[in-house]
Design a protein around this motif. Sequence first.
Motif, short mmCIF file in Angstrom:
data_model
loop_
_atom_site.label_atom_id
_atom_site.label_comp_id
_atom_site.label_asym_id
_atom_site.label_seq_id
_atom_site.Cartn_x
_atom_site.Cartn_y
_atom_site.Cartn_z
N PRO A 50 0.90 -22.30 8.54
CA PRO A 50 1.82 -22.58 9.65
C PRO A 50 2.56 -21.33 10.13
CG PRO A 50 2.10 -24.22 7.93
CD PRO A 50 1.21 -23.15 7.38
N LEU A 51 2.88 -20.42 9.21
CA LEU A 51 3.57 -19.20 9.60
C LEU A 51 2.72 -18.38 10.56
CD1 LEU A 51 5.93 -17.19 9.28
CD2 LEU A 51 4.65 -16.20 7.39
N VAL A 52 1.46 -18.18 10.22
CA VAL A 52 0.57 -17.42 11.10
C VAL A 52 0.39 -18.15 12.43
CG1 VAL A 52 -1.81 -16.61 11.37
CG2 VAL A 52 -0.61 -16.25 9.22
N GLY A 53 0.21 -19.46 12.37
CA GLY A 53 0.06 -20.23 13.61
C GLY A 53 1.29 -20.12 14.50
N ASN A 54 2.47 -20.20 13.92
CA ASN A 54 3.70 -20.09 14.70
C ASN A 54 3.89 -18.69 15.26
OD1 ASN A 54 4.37 -22.77 14.39
ND2 ASN A 54 5.64 -22.41 12.60
N LEU A 55 3.53 -17.66 14.50
CA LEU A 55 3.65 -16.29 15.00
C LEU A 55 2.70 -16.04 16.17
CD1 LEU A 55 4.05 -14.26 11.69
CD2 LEU A 55 5.80 -14.75 13.41
N VAL A 56 1.48 -16.55 16.06
CA VAL A 56 0.52 -16.41 17.16
C VAL A 56 1.03 -17.16 18.39
CG1 VAL A 56 -1.81 -17.05 17.91
CG2 VAL A 56 -1.47 -15.99 15.68
N MET A 57 1.55 -18.36 18.20
CA MET A 57 2.08 -19.13 19.31
C MET A 57 3.27 -18.42 19.96
SD MET A 57 1.74 -21.83 21.16
CE MET A 57 0.74 -22.93 20.21
N ALA A 58 4.15 -17.85 19.15
CA ALA A 58 5.31 -17.13 19.69
C ALA A 58 4.86 -15.93 20.51
CB ALA A 58 6.23 -16.70 18.56
N ALA A 59 3.87 -15.19 20.03
CA ALA A 59 3.37 -14.05 20.78
C ALA A 59 2.74 -14.50 22.09
CB ALA A 59 2.35 -13.28 19.95
N PHE A 60 1.99 -15.60 22.05
CA PHE A 60 1.36 -16.13 23.26
C PHE A 60 2.40 -16.58 24.27
CE2 PHE A 60 -0.30 -19.87 25.54
CZ PHE A 60 -1.32 -19.26 26.24
N VAL A 61 3.42 -17.29 23.80
CA VAL A 61 4.47 -17.77 24.70
C VAL A 61 5.23 -16.60 25.31
CG1 VAL A 61 6.69 -19.00 24.74
CG2 VAL A 61 4.71 -20.02 23.63
N GLY A 62 5.47 -15.56 24.51
CA GLY A 62 6.14 -14.38 25.04
C GLY A 62 5.35 -13.72 26.16
N ARG A 63 4.05 -13.62 25.98
CA ARG A 63 3.22 -13.02 27.04
C ARG A 63 3.14 -13.89 28.28
NH1 ARG A 63 -1.22 -8.95 25.69
NH2 ARG A 63 -0.21 -7.85 24.00
N VAL A 64 3.01 -15.19 28.08
CA VAL A 64 2.95 -16.10 29.23
C VAL A 64 4.28 -16.08 29.97
CG1 VAL A 64 2.79 -18.53 29.88
CG2 VAL A 64 1.16 -17.57 28.27
N ARG A 65 5.39 -16.05 29.25
CA ARG A 65 6.70 -15.99 29.89
C ARG A 65 6.82 -14.73 30.75
NH1 ARG A 65 11.75 -16.26 26.14
NH2 ARG A 65 11.10 -18.43 26.06
#
Length: 95
Positions: A50-65
Motif C-alpha cells: 500500500p505504501l508504494v501504491g500510495n506514493l505512486v498515486m501521490a506522484a501521479f496526482v501531483g503531475r495531473v494537478r
Amino acid sequence: MAGFLAGILAILGNPKAVLFYIGVLPGFFDLRTVTAVDVLLILGVSVLIPLVGNLVMAAFVGRVRALITTSGALQRINTGAGVLLILVGLLLPFT
C-alpha cells in the motif's frame, strides 16, 4: 502528526481491511506452522505494497494537478464539461 494519526485511525477502522485480515488472509496460511519470521514478512508486505501504491498515486496526482491548473487547461475542461451538460440536457427528453 495529527494528519498522520487520522490516517492511521482511518486505515485501522476500515471494515474491508479488518474483514480481509481476519476472514480472508488466514485462509492462505496454515496458522499452526506460522513463525515469527512469517508474521514479520506478512506485516512487511502488508505495509510495503500500500505504501508504494500510495506514493505512486501521490506522484501521479501531483503531475495531473500541475497539468490541469493552467488557465488554458481549465478553460478547455470547463468548455468540455459545459458541452457535455448541454448534450445530456438535449438527450433527456428522448429517454
